[in-house]
Design a protein around this motif. Structure first.
Motif, short mmCIF file in Angstrom:
data_model
loop_
_atom_site.label_atom_id
_atom_site.label_comp_id
_atom_site.label_asym_id
_atom_site.label_seq_id
_atom_site.Cartn_x
_atom_site.Cartn_y
_atom_site.Cartn_z
N SER A 32 0.82 -1.21 0.00
CA SER A 32 0.00 0.00 0.00
C SER A 32 0.85 1.26 0.00
CB SER A 32 -0.96 0.00 1.19
OG SER A 32 -0.24 0.08 2.40
N ARG A 33 2.07 1.19 0.53
CA ARG A 33 2.95 2.36 0.52
C ARG A 33 3.72 2.49 -0.78
NH1 ARG A 33 4.75 0.48 5.60
NH2 ARG A 33 6.68 -0.13 4.58
N ASN A 34 4.01 1.40 -1.44
CA ASN A 34 4.96 1.43 -2.55
C ASN A 34 4.36 1.19 -3.93
OD1 ASN A 34 7.17 1.93 -0.83
ND2 ASN A 34 7.15 -0.20 -0.23
N TYR A 35 3.08 1.08 -4.06
CA TYR A 35 2.50 0.79 -5.37
C TYR A 35 2.78 1.91 -6.37
CZ TYR A 35 -1.50 3.76 -4.11
OH TYR A 35 -2.30 4.81 -3.74
N ARG A 36 2.89 3.13 -5.89
CA ARG A 36 3.15 4.25 -6.80
C ARG A 36 4.55 4.19 -7.38
NH1 ARG A 36 0.36 8.10 -2.77
NH2 ARG A 36 -1.78 8.02 -3.51
N GLN A 37 5.50 3.55 -6.66
CA GLN A 37 6.86 3.43 -7.17
C GLN A 37 6.92 2.48 -8.37
OE1 GLN A 37 9.24 2.21 -3.86
NE2 GLN A 37 9.03 4.17 -2.82
N LEU A 38 5.87 1.68 -8.53
CA LEU A 38 5.78 0.77 -9.68
C LEU A 38 4.92 1.38 -10.80
CD1 LEU A 38 5.24 -2.57 -7.74
CD2 LEU A 38 7.36 -1.71 -8.74
N GLU A 89 10.94 10.13 -11.15
CA GLU A 89 10.10 11.02 -11.97
C GLU A 89 8.97 10.26 -12.68
OE1 GLU A 89 13.82 9.89 -14.24
OE2 GLU A 89 13.46 10.83 -12.30
N GLU A 90 9.03 8.93 -12.71
CA GLU A 90 7.98 8.13 -13.33
C GLU A 90 7.00 7.53 -12.32
OE1 GLU A 90 9.17 5.36 -16.40
OE2 GLU A 90 11.02 6.52 -16.75
N TRP A 91 7.23 7.75 -11.01
CA TRP A 91 6.30 7.26 -10.00
C TRP A 91 4.94 7.92 -10.21
CZ3 TRP A 91 9.23 7.51 -4.66
CH2 TRP A 91 10.33 6.67 -4.71
N THR A 92 3.90 7.23 -9.85
CA THR A 92 2.56 7.81 -9.92
C THR A 92 2.47 8.91 -8.89
OG1 THR A 92 1.63 5.69 -10.58
CG2 THR A 92 0.09 7.33 -9.74
N LYS A 93 2.10 10.10 -9.34
CA LYS A 93 1.96 11.23 -8.43
C LYS A 93 0.61 11.15 -7.71
CE LYS A 93 4.77 13.93 -11.57
NZ LYS A 93 5.16 12.74 -12.31
N VAL A 94 0.58 11.69 -6.52
CA VAL A 94 -0.66 11.68 -5.74
C VAL A 94 -1.79 12.35 -6.53
CG1 VAL A 94 -1.76 12.48 -3.62
CG2 VAL A 94 0.59 11.64 -3.56
N SER A 95 -1.46 13.42 -7.23
CA SER A 95 -2.48 14.14 -8.01
C SER A 95 -3.02 13.30 -9.17
CB SER A 95 -1.91 15.45 -8.55
OG SER A 95 -0.80 15.19 -9.40
N GLU A 96 -2.24 12.32 -9.65
CA GLU A 96 -2.68 11.44 -10.74
C GLU A 96 -3.42 10.22 -10.25
OE1 GLU A 96 1.04 10.38 -12.47
OE2 GLU A 96 1.28 12.27 -13.55
#
Length: 127
Positions: A32-38, A89-96
């Motif tokens: 849940s913490r790291n899904y944006r890094q993927l 720079e390719e991580w999913t941003k919170v705003s996205e």
């Protein structure tokens, strides 16, 4: 294919073993913490395929949303296999990270509730 009975047995097995439960909980927290890094969005990590409403919601996605979801999932699987994460720079941003499946699932549930209510309506003749 997982059945509800199998999932219940697995959950029961895990809950009876505190050490295993703590491992599963840590994995869930990490995910849940790291899904944006993927490069994933929160709705990508939901187990929507397990419910009829989720399956219907996936069918209602636009072609672009569906393609984008499959791309994100395949890329995340490849990154997991190679034990890598995306460049920052390719991580999913919170705003996205906007919900795209949950609103559809809620709409489907509301439709099912309305249909159930209409299917049980009694018509009483007053003549």
């Amino acid at each position: 294919m997982s059945t509800p009975a199998n999932l219940t047995r697995v959950a029961s097995f895990v809950h009876r073993r505190p050490w295993l439960l703590s491992v599963v909980n840590r994995l869930n927290e990490w995910q849940s913490r790291n899904y944006r890094q993927l490069g994933l969005k929160y709705d990508d990590v939901l187990d929507v395929e397990e419910s009829p409403e989720g399956q219907l919601a996936l069918k209602r996605l636009s072609a672009k949303e569906s393609y984008d979801r499959v791309f994100r999932l395949r890329r995340a699987v490849q990154l997991s296999i190679t034990h890598k994460i995306l460049p920052k720079e390719e991580w999913t941003k919170v705003s996205e990270d906007k919900p795209y499946l949950r609103p559809i699932i809620e709409q489907i549930k509301a439709e099912q509730k309305e249909k159930a209510a209409l299917d049980t309506v009694e018509v009483i003749k007053t003549h």
